[in-house]
Design an enzyme around this catalytic site. Structure first.
Site, PDB file in Angstrom:
ATOM      1  N   SER A  77       0.853  -1.184   0.000  1.00  0.00           N
ATOM      2  CA  SER A  77       0.000   0.000   0.000  1.00  0.00           C
ATOM      3  C   SER A  77       0.893   1.240   0.000  1.00  0.00           C
ATOM      4  O   SER A  77       1.876   1.311   0.739  1.00  0.00           O
ATOM      5  CB  SER A  77      -0.877   0.000   1.261  1.00  0.00           C
ATOM      6  OG  SER A  77      -1.661   1.158   1.335  1.00  0.00           O
ATOM      7  N   GLY A  78       0.575   2.188  -0.851  1.00  0.00           N
ATOM      8  CA  GLY A  78       1.370   3.408  -0.919  1.00  0.00           C
ATOM      9  C   GLY A  78       2.562   3.334  -1.846  1.00  0.00           C
ATOM     10  O   GLY A  78       3.344   4.283  -1.946  1.00  0.00           O
ATOM     11  N   THR A  80      -1.479   5.007  -8.990  1.00  0.00           N
ATOM     12  CA  THR A  80      -0.929   6.131  -9.748  1.00  0.00           C
ATOM     13  C   THR A  80      -0.346   5.649 -11.066  1.00  0.00           C
ATOM     14  O   THR A  80      -0.576   6.261 -12.121  1.00  0.00           O
ATOM     15  CB  THR A  80       0.171   6.842  -8.922  1.00  0.00           C
ATOM     16  OG1 THR A  80      -0.397   7.283  -7.687  1.00  0.00           O
ATOM     17  CG2 THR A  80       0.731   8.033  -9.670  1.00  0.00           C
ATOM     18  N   SER A 116      -2.289  -7.572  -3.694  1.00  0.00           N
ATOM     19  CA  SER A 116      -2.136  -9.012  -3.980  1.00  0.00           C
ATOM     20  C   SER A 116      -0.876  -9.571  -3.313  1.00  0.00           C
ATOM     21  O   SER A 116       0.086  -9.923  -3.976  1.00  0.00           O
ATOM     22  CB  SER A 116      -2.123  -9.278  -5.490  1.00  0.00           C
ATOM     23  OG  SER A 116      -1.349  -8.350  -6.217  1.00  0.00           O
TER      24      SER A 116
END
Length: 203
Positions: free
Chosen positions: A34-35, A40, A106
């Site tokens: 995450s991040g 994006t 995932s």
């Protein structure tokens, strides 16, 4: 598994659809913490493909949990089913001749490999966002790491649940000097791969 069901062939197949679109269907599977910049990159890649006259569709992990997977939580078995469903949908998009961009954490290698096995030949392209936990946690665009560190989110990937890095991904995007590369730079690297492998034309 259901019984008494039969596969219905269509008179227009993948070959005809690809010819119509002048591209080859495939799945670009973007995985990472995450991040790490998955969404994006997915948006930038879709935009760049559009400017080249190529049709793509994004399957975003969070978006899918608003509909297709809204009945699933984040327990291990739910994560497995989440990825299985997305893999099946991605396969359909690729069969339709689209460049399907799947953007999901995932975290488990076996689940990603199972999605790869659904696809024909080399039409599953795994893109690993190899960004460090430190970078992702510093970015924390959704504030999730802060909540996980405070114990308000349990089983959060990278904190109290594992992330299994790909062993043989097609594309690996790495941070440079503690920074994530620009979305356009990363998208161009993926597009270069797609061009080299012949997915952006049907000849």
């Amino acid at each position: 598994m259901s019984t008494n069901i039969f596969w219905q062939e269509s008179p227009i197949g993948k070959t005809e659809r690809q010819k119509l679109l002048n591209q080859k269907g495939c799945v670009v599977w973007i995985t990472g913490l995450s991040g790490s910049g998955k969404s994006t990159l997915a948006c930038s890649l879709s935009r760049e493909l559009y400017t080249r006259g190529k049709l793509s569709y994004i399957l975003d992990g969070d978006n899918l949990r608003h509909g297709l997977n809204k009945d699933l939580g984040f327990k291990a078995e739910d994560r497995v089913e989440n990825i299985r469903r997305v893999g099946e949908v991605a396969k359909l998009f690729a069969d339709a001749g689209l460049i399907c961009i799947a953007s999901l954490i995932s975290p488990y290698r076996k689940d990603r490999d199972a999605c790869r096995e659904m696809m024909q030949g080399s039409s599953f392209i795994e893109v690993y966002m190899n960004m460090s936990l430190q970078l992702c946690e510093a970015r924390d665009p959704k504030g999730l790491y802060k909540l996980a560190r405070a114990g308000k989110i349990k089983g959060f990937t990278g904190i109290d649940d594992p992330y299994e890095s790909p062993l043989n991904c097609e594309i690996e995007l790495k941070e440079k000097e503690g920074e994530c590369p620009s979305p356009v730079t990363m998208a161009e690297e993926v597009i270069a791969y797609l061009e080299a492998k012949g997915f952006l034309q049907n000849q």
